[in-house]
Design an enzyme around this catalytic site. Sequence first.
Site, PDB file in Angstrom:
ATOM      1  N   ASN A  10       0.855  -1.192   0.000  1.00  0.00           N
ATOM      2  CA  ASN A  10       0.000   0.000   0.000  1.00  0.00           C
ATOM      3  C   ASN A  10       0.895   1.247   0.000  1.00  0.00           C
ATOM      4  OD1 ASN A  10      -1.445   2.271   1.100  1.00  0.00           O
ATOM      5  ND2 ASN A  10      -3.101   0.887   1.636  1.00  0.00           N
ATOM      6  N   ASP A  12      -0.102   4.495  -0.077  1.00  0.00           N
ATOM      7  CA  ASP A  12      -0.805   5.728   0.319  1.00  0.00           C
ATOM      8  C   ASP A  12       0.122   6.745   0.998  1.00  0.00           C
ATOM      9  OD1 ASP A  12      -3.107   4.506  -0.525  1.00  0.00           O
ATOM     10  OD2 ASP A  12      -3.961   4.227   1.486  1.00  0.00           O
ATOM     11  N   ARG A  21       4.167  18.801   1.170  1.00  0.00           N
ATOM     12  CA  ARG A  21       4.782  19.967   0.532  1.00  0.00           C
ATOM     13  C   ARG A  21       4.098  20.358  -0.774  1.00  0.00           C
ATOM     14  NH1 ARG A  21       9.889  21.614   2.596  1.00  0.00           N
ATOM     15  NH2 ARG A  21       9.470  21.579   4.816  1.00  0.00           N
ATOM     16  N   HIS A  46      -5.584   3.725  -1.739  1.00  0.00           N
ATOM     17  CA  HIS A  46      -6.908   4.137  -1.267  1.00  0.00           C
ATOM     18  C   HIS A  46      -7.153   5.580  -1.710  1.00  0.00           C
ATOM     19  CE1 HIS A  46      -9.693   4.568   2.542  1.00  0.00           C
ATOM     20  NE2 HIS A  46     -10.327   4.886   1.419  1.00  0.00           N
ATOM     21  N   ARG A  48      -9.168   8.424  -1.146  1.00  0.00           N
ATOM     22  CA  ARG A  48     -10.146   8.893  -0.163  1.00  0.00           C
ATOM     23  C   ARG A  48     -10.967  10.042  -0.713  1.00  0.00           C
ATOM     24  NH1 ARG A  48     -10.327   8.160   5.341  1.00  0.00           N
ATOM     25  NH2 ARG A  48      -9.088   6.411   6.053  1.00  0.00           N
ATOM     26  N   ARG A  52      -6.699  13.002   0.785  1.00  0.00           N
ATOM     27  CA  ARG A  52      -5.621  13.408   1.704  1.00  0.00           C
ATOM     28  C   ARG A  52      -4.270  12.804   1.318  1.00  0.00           C
ATOM     29  NH1 ARG A  52      -7.399  10.233   7.150  1.00  0.00           N
ATOM     30  NH2 ARG A  52      -9.340  11.314   6.695  1.00  0.00           N
ATOM     31  N   GLU A  73      -8.704   0.631  -3.133  1.00  0.00           N
ATOM     32  CA  GLU A  73      -9.542   0.727  -1.931  1.00  0.00           C
ATOM     33  C   GLU A  73     -10.461   1.917  -2.077  1.00  0.00           C
ATOM     34  OE1 GLU A  73      -7.125   1.020   1.521  1.00  0.00           O
ATOM     35  OE2 GLU A  73      -6.339  -0.997   1.315  1.00  0.00           O
ATOM     36  N   THR A 104      -8.294   3.832   8.413  1.00  0.00           N
ATOM     37  CA  THR A 104      -9.508   3.007   8.398  1.00  0.00           C
ATOM     38  C   THR A 104      -9.584   2.264   9.727  1.00  0.00           C
ATOM     39  OG1 THR A 104      -9.073   2.773   6.042  1.00  0.00           O
ATOM     40  CG2 THR A 104     -10.799   1.386   6.959  1.00  0.00           C
ATOM     41  N   GLU A 154     -11.253  -9.112   3.186  1.00  0.00           N
ATOM     42  CA  GLU A 154      -9.961  -8.767   3.785  1.00  0.00           C
ATOM     43  C   GLU A 154     -10.205  -8.560   5.273  1.00  0.00           C
ATOM     44  OE1 GLU A 154      -7.374  -5.984   1.821  1.00  0.00           O
ATOM     45  OE2 GLU A 154      -6.490  -5.369   3.722  1.00  0.00           O
ATOM     46  N   HIS A 193      -3.714  -4.336   7.773  1.00  0.00           N
ATOM     47  CA  HIS A 193      -3.820  -3.149   8.620  1.00  0.00           C
ATOM     48  C   HIS A 193      -2.923  -3.270   9.841  1.00  0.00           C
ATOM     49  CE1 HIS A 193      -5.234   0.604  10.302  1.00  0.00           C
ATOM     50  NE2 HIS A 193      -5.787   0.836   9.138  1.00  0.00           N
TER      51      HIS A 193
HETATM   52  N1  PXP Z   1      -5.988  -2.951   4.029  1.00  0.00           N
HETATM   53  C1  PXP Z   1      -6.923  -1.974   4.054  1.00  0.00           C
HETATM   54  C2  PXP Z   1      -8.296  -2.302   3.606  1.00  0.00           C
HETATM   55  C3  PXP Z   1      -6.580  -0.664   4.465  1.00  0.00           C
HETATM   56  O1  PXP Z   1      -7.521   0.281   4.482  1.00  0.00           O
HETATM   57  C4  PXP Z   1      -5.252  -0.392   4.830  1.00  0.00           C
HETATM   58  C5  PXP Z   1      -4.869   0.993   5.229  1.00  0.00           C
HETATM   59  O2  PXP Z   1      -5.077   1.860   4.185  1.00  0.00           O
HETATM   60  C6  PXP Z   1      -4.315  -1.442   4.767  1.00  0.00           C
HETATM   61  C7  PXP Z   1      -4.714  -2.720   4.381  1.00  0.00           C
HETATM   62  C8  PXP Z   1      -2.869  -1.226   5.107  1.00  0.00           C
HETATM   63  O3  PXP Z   1      -2.729  -0.844   6.438  1.00  0.00           O
HETATM   64  P1  PXP Z   1      -1.333  -0.288   6.947  1.00  0.00           P
HETATM   65  O4  PXP Z   1      -1.057   0.958   6.155  1.00  0.00           O
HETATM   66  O5  PXP Z   1      -1.561  -0.047   8.384  1.00  0.00           O
HETATM   67  O6  PXP Z   1      -0.299  -1.357   6.667  1.00  0.00           O
END
Ligand code: PXP
Length: 251
Positions: A10, A12, A21, A46, A48, A52, A73, A104, A154, A193
């Site tokens: 991920n 993000d 910045r 993700h 959003r 963000r 996501e 999340t 998941e 997560h």
């Molecule tokens: N899975 C889902 C559905 C999530 O929303 C997230 C966080 O965006 C993750 C996995 C990854 O979580 P982390 O960034 O804490 O590793």
Amino acid sequence: MRNHLRLGVNIDHVATIRNARGGRHPDPVRAARLAVQAGADGITAHLREDRRHISDGDIDRLIREIDRPLNFEMAATDEMLAIALRHRPHAACLVPERREERTTEGGLDVARGRDHLARFVRALKATGIRVSMFVEATAAQLDASKAIGADIVELHTGAYCHAEGAERQRELDRIAAAAVHAERIGLECHAGHGLTFDTVAPVAAIPTLMELNIGHFLVGEAIFGGLESAIRRMRALMDNARAEAGGERSA
Ligand code: PXP
């Protein structure tokens, strides 16, 4: 191959740092390319509602420039549905989203939101997108996900990662039981997560899990040792845990 546990990286929070910045650096698409080189099987992002971190332009480039499956996501909103249908990612993971939350914080309540969510599952599946539901590890949430036609669940590993001692073991047992239940009712099972080097192995050892999605910790670790090395180490921890659980150790 059932024994291969996929890693979805991920990205993000590469975008979080870039957005601090407002420029182009660090580029999350460059991070995705590096993640693939380091052993990621797919990329997760993700988009959003408040943009963000990941932007619309990032999704556009991830689809065009990265030749690995994108797990998109998204909240169950018409805006996100239209974006998913336009880009047709490999998979869409429906997640709960509240503007005021930092991340999340819990799973989607599929059991209570069936009527609302079923429309999104149908529309996504109709264009060939695999649909995943991000849920707490309970039989009720899994059964409801199956009933509305999801392909994947998941399991939220946040409570497991935050707990300690006996409580952590209880959370792990809950995740393992849910993974067994998912297979029994015909759902592919993923988890994610909050996973770190310290917490990933017991989850990776659950044999019916097919994929882990990991982001924040890897991006944080990249500050100290580089993204590629963090992903390679996570990959090795996952592979060794899976091999040991199967009675064989990887080289
Ligand atoms: N899975 C889902 C559905 C999530 O929303 C997230 C966080 O965006 C993750 C996995 C990854 O979580 P982390 O960034 O804490 O590793």
